[in-house]
Design a protein around this motif. Structure first.
Motif, PDB file in Angstrom:
ATOM      1  N   LEU A 364       0.835  -1.202   0.000  1.00  0.00           N
ATOM      2  CA  LEU A 364       0.000   0.000   0.000  1.00  0.00           C
ATOM      3  C   LEU A 364       0.871   1.254   0.000  1.00  0.00           C
ATOM      4  N   ALA A 365       1.924   1.241   0.823  1.00  0.00           N
ATOM      5  CA  ALA A 365       2.824   2.400   0.876  1.00  0.00           C
ATOM      6  C   ALA A 365       3.469   2.634  -0.486  1.00  0.00           C
ATOM      7  N   ALA A 366       3.863   1.554  -1.154  1.00  0.00           N
ATOM      8  CA  ALA A 366       4.497   1.692  -2.474  1.00  0.00           C
ATOM      9  C   ALA A 366       3.512   2.287  -3.476  1.00  0.00           C
ATOM     10  N   LYS A 367       2.242   1.899  -3.373  1.00  0.00           N
ATOM     11  CA  LYS A 367       1.259   2.411  -4.332  1.00  0.00           C
ATOM     12  C   LYS A 367       0.932   3.884  -4.063  1.00  0.00           C
ATOM     13  N   VAL A 368       0.882   4.261  -2.783  1.00  0.00           N
ATOM     14  CA  VAL A 368       0.655   5.678  -2.469  1.00  0.00           C
ATOM     15  C   VAL A 368       1.834   6.509  -2.984  1.00  0.00           C
ATOM     16  N   ARG A 369       3.051   6.020  -2.751  1.00  0.00           N
ATOM     17  CA  ARG A 369       4.241   6.720  -3.264  1.00  0.00           C
ATOM     18  C   ARG A 369       4.185   6.828  -4.786  1.00  0.00           C
ATOM     19  N   ALA A 370       3.789   5.748  -5.434  1.00  0.00           N
ATOM     20  CA  ALA A 370       3.737   5.738  -6.902  1.00  0.00           C
ATOM     21  C   ALA A 370       2.709   6.737  -7.417  1.00  0.00           C
ATOM     22  N   ALA A 371       1.545   6.765  -6.784  1.00  0.00           N
ATOM     23  CA  ALA A 371       0.493   7.695  -7.211  1.00  0.00           C
ATOM     24  C   ALA A 371       0.953   9.140  -7.051  1.00  0.00           C
ATOM     25  N   ARG A 372       1.577   9.409  -5.917  1.00  0.00           N
ATOM     26  CA  ARG A 372       2.061  10.764  -5.639  1.00  0.00           C
ATOM     27  C   ARG A 372       3.128  11.158  -6.657  1.00  0.00           C
ATOM     28  N   ALA A 373       4.107  10.274  -6.881  1.00  0.00           N
ATOM     29  CA  ALA A 373       5.198  10.588  -7.817  1.00  0.00           C
ATOM     30  C   ALA A 373       4.681  10.763  -9.241  1.00  0.00           C
ATOM     31  N   ALA A 374       3.597  10.078  -9.565  1.00  0.00           N
ATOM     32  CA  ALA A 374       3.047  10.158 -10.921  1.00  0.00           C
ATOM     33  C   ALA A 374       2.171  11.388 -11.120  1.00  0.00           C
ATOM     34  N   GLY A 375       1.930  12.144 -10.051  1.00  0.00           N
ATOM     35  CA  GLY A 375       1.208  13.394 -10.222  1.00  0.00           C
ATOM     36  C   GLY A 375      -0.156  13.467  -9.569  1.00  0.00           C
ATOM     37  N   ALA A 376      -0.519  12.479  -8.752  1.00  0.00           N
ATOM     38  CA  ALA A 376      -1.799  12.577  -8.036  1.00  0.00           C
ATOM     39  C   ALA A 376      -1.695  13.641  -6.944  1.00  0.00           C
ATOM     40  N   ASP A 377      -2.761  14.427  -6.803  1.00  0.00           N
ATOM     41  CA  ASP A 377      -2.803  15.456  -5.759  1.00  0.00           C
ATOM     42  C   ASP A 377      -3.379  14.914  -4.467  1.00  0.00           C
ATOM     43  N   ALA A 378      -4.088  13.791  -4.546  1.00  0.00           N
ATOM     44  CA  ALA A 378      -4.742  13.237  -3.363  1.00  0.00           C
ATOM     45  C   ALA A 378      -4.884  11.733  -3.539  1.00  0.00           C
ATOM     46  N   VAL A 379      -4.899  11.016  -2.411  1.00  0.00           N
ATOM     47  CA  VAL A 379      -5.260   9.600  -2.464  1.00  0.00           C
ATOM     48  C   VAL A 379      -6.451   9.381  -1.538  1.00  0.00           C
ATOM     49  N   ASP A 380      -7.370   8.567  -2.000  1.00  0.00           N
ATOM     50  CA  ASP A 380      -8.550   8.211  -1.221  1.00  0.00           C
ATOM     51  C   ASP A 380      -8.567   6.696  -1.073  1.00  0.00           C
ATOM     52  N   PHE A 381      -9.072   6.240   0.068  1.00  0.00           N
ATOM     53  CA  PHE A 381      -9.064   4.803   0.337  1.00  0.00           C
ATOM     54  C   PHE A 381     -10.504   4.291   0.411  1.00  0.00           C
ATOM     55  N   TYR A 382     -10.706   3.119  -0.208  1.00  0.00           N
ATOM     56  CA  TYR A 382     -12.037   2.520  -0.338  1.00  0.00           C
ATOM     57  C   TYR A 382     -11.995   1.140   0.316  1.00  0.00           C
ATOM     58  N   ALA A 383     -12.832   0.908   1.301  1.00  0.00           N
ATOM     59  CA  ALA A 383     -13.774   1.768   2.004  1.00  0.00           C
ATOM     60  C   ALA A 383     -13.822   1.292   3.466  1.00  0.00           C
ATOM     61  N   TYR A 384     -14.109   2.206   4.360  1.00  0.00           N
ATOM     62  CA  TYR A 384     -14.024   1.916   5.793  1.00  0.00           C
ATOM     63  C   TYR A 384     -14.802   0.666   6.201  1.00  0.00           C
ATOM     64  N   GLY A 385     -16.077   0.621   5.865  1.00  0.00           N
ATOM     65  CA  GLY A 385     -16.919  -0.460   6.380  1.00  0.00           C
ATOM     66  C   GLY A 385     -16.639  -1.819   5.768  1.00  0.00           C
ATOM     67  N   LEU A 386     -15.954  -1.836   4.625  1.00  0.00           N
ATOM     68  CA  LEU A 386     -15.751  -3.094   3.903  1.00  0.00           C
ATOM     69  C   LEU A 386     -14.451  -3.798   4.265  1.00  0.00           C
ATOM     70  N   MET A 387     -13.523  -3.068   4.879  1.00  0.00           N
ATOM     71  CA  MET A 387     -12.194  -3.618   5.148  1.00  0.00           C
ATOM     72  C   MET A 387     -12.039  -3.920   6.643  1.00  0.00           C
ATOM     73  N   PRO A 388     -11.441  -5.068   6.988  1.00  0.00           N
ATOM     74  CA  PRO A 388     -11.166  -5.358   8.398  1.00  0.00           C
ATOM     75  C   PRO A 388     -10.212  -4.300   8.996  1.00  0.00           C
ATOM     76  N   TYR A 389     -10.279  -4.129  10.300  1.00  0.00           N
ATOM     77  CA  TYR A 389      -9.410  -3.134  10.957  1.00  0.00           C
ATOM     78  C   TYR A 389      -7.926  -3.300  10.623  1.00  0.00           C
ATOM     79  N   PRO A 390      -7.366  -4.529  10.642  1.00  0.00           N
ATOM     80  CA  PRO A 390      -5.920  -4.637  10.346  1.00  0.00           C
ATOM     81  C   PRO A 390      -5.551  -4.118   8.956  1.00  0.00           C
ATOM     82  N   ILE A 391      -6.496  -4.185   8.017  1.00  0.00           N
ATOM     83  CA  ILE A 391      -6.239  -3.636   6.677  1.00  0.00           C
ATOM     84  C   ILE A 391      -6.231  -2.114   6.739  1.00  0.00           C
ATOM     85  N   LEU A 392      -7.215  -1.546   7.437  1.00  0.00           N
ATOM     86  CA  LEU A 392      -7.285  -0.093   7.562  1.00  0.00           C
ATOM     87  C   LEU A 392      -6.069   0.456   8.298  1.00  0.00           C
TER      88      LEU A 392
END
Ligand code: ZN
Length: 401
Positions: A364-392
């Motif tokens: 996940l960290a690598a993908k956030v870094r990749a998105a940022r380096a590629a020019g994304a201004d923001a990252v959003d995560f999908y979705a709170y209720g669907l993912m177990p706590y350890p994933i969040l």
């Protein structure tokens, strides 16, 4: 870097407003993107009550009468809307310095489609076979979309995040679907095209011979349903031209005028209410939804298949959200770079922090870094209720890394 976490009203109701906000504040995200207008779903919700959540079509607030008065299509109202859960979230997020975005599903509604079949997509055989898909060419649908955008903006959200404000795909037409005919990607695409009176008229206005396009679609899809071998390979303009002829490609491309003009109207309405539109392009979701392994064509190159003209929208909307459902950080970067070329405005990349796209905190960290380096201004995560706590729990490290 700006960020948010997608949440559902049902999550907040099940776990408690302050408890959810405590937890989300701990993730270090800048805001919440809450489903203000949503659609039917049956979701395993690992840390909520109930553990399986059945969602309905409609809005989580009382629809303002002045906006929908006299309109043929009025959004269904979700249970509990009279308690104004969005207003409570608006207050509580403001107190904590969190932004609140209003996630809005525009043109997918089984409830509205079943009650008003003539506003749904009509395929090349003349069937109204996609009751969940409201056609963006239909004038009643367009009035509904503008009013819905305005209504969500009026909830006081920082932005209206527009999902399904474009043509849909054949596979999203209903629920519990069955198809025991092998269809290739191009067959599915042709089967999903709308030939309602309004779509045909708009195409004709642009000089396209819609009847020839419809006949070609019906001939090809009808042949596969009769036992012809399905098309091989992904949908590209060149492959589609070879398979179905130039008139079908012209017809499909003419759909972007419908979407661009509708997005323009919705964006103006949202702006007039003091908010801003984030246009979500669902192409990446369609490509990688099942396994996080999208086919080779980049999402930005294929979004025309939903009637999305990225260059035109890049001028029109203040923010573009792109669903990057992929396991590979390099693929995330490639997709974001391709979208970046089409807009100089805000670009938000939506990532799934768990399965099937992400198997570790490092990924996940690598993908956030990749998105940022590629020019994304923001990252959003999908979705709170669907993912177990350890994933969040992977989110804070990925954002700070
Ligand atoms: Zn149509």
């Amino acid at each position: 870097m700006d960020s948010s976490l997608y949440v559902y009203v049902e999550d907040v109701r099940g776990e408690g407003l302050e408890a959810v906000l405590d937890r989300i504040t701990g993730y270090g995200v800048a805001g919440l993107t809450v489903a203000a207008a949503y659609r039917r779903a049956r979701d395993v919700t690992p840390h909520s009550r109930p553990r399986v959540t059945v969602r309905g079509d409609g809005v989580h607030f009382p629809p303002p009468e002045d906006l929908f008065d006299g309109l043929r299509l009025v959004p269904p109202v979700q249970a509990g809307a009279e308690e104004e859960p969005l207003a409570a979230l608006r207050l509580a997020t403001a107190e904590r310095g969190l932004k609140l975005h209003g996630w809005t599903v525009f043109l997918e509604s089984t409830t509205l489609g079943m009650a008003n079949p003539d506003v749904t997509v009509r395929n090349c055989f003349g069937d109204r076979g996609s009751p969940a898909e409201l056609c963006p060419s239909n004038p009643d649908v367009r009035r509904y979309a503008v009013a819905l955008g305005r209504a969500v903006a009026r909830q006081g959200v920082d932005s209206v995040v527009a999902e399904a404000l474009h043509f849909g795909t054949f596979g999203c037409g209903y629920q519990n679907e069955r198809c025991f005919v092998q269809l290739g990607p191009m067959d599915v695409f042709l089967f999903g095209l709308c030939f309602c009176d309004f779509c045909i008229r708009r195409a004709a206005d642009l000089g396209v011979n819609a009847e020839v396009a419809r006949e070609e679609c019906a001939r090809i899809v009808g042949g596969v349903l009769d036992g012809d071998p399905p098309a091989q390979g992904e949908v590209t303009r060149a492959a589609l031209t070879a398979y179905a002829g130039p008139e079908v490609v012209s017809y499909a491309r003419a759909r972007s005028e419908v979407v661009t003009s509708l997005v323009s109207e919705v964006s103006a309405a949202v702006t007039a209410e003091g908010s801003k539109l984030v246009f979500l392009d669902a192409t990446g979701a369609a490509k990688g939804y099942m396994d996080g392994l999208p086919p080779s064509g980049l999402s930005a190159h294929d979004s025309w298949q939903l009637g999305v003209d990225l260059v035109a929208l890049g001028d029109l909307v203040p923010s573009l959200g792109v669903l990057v459902y992929a396991r590979d950080a390099e693929r995330v970067a490639d997709d974001v770079v391709a979208y970046r070329r089409s807009t100089g405005k805000e670009l938000r990349a939506v990532l799934r922090p768990g399965m099937p796209d992400t198997d570790s905190a490092e990924r996940l960290a690598a993908k956030v870094r990749a998105a940022r380096a590629a020019g994304a201004d923001a990252v959003d995560f999908y979705a709170y209720g669907l993912m177990p706590y350890p994933i969040l729990d992977r989110i804070p490290g990925a954002l700070s890394g």
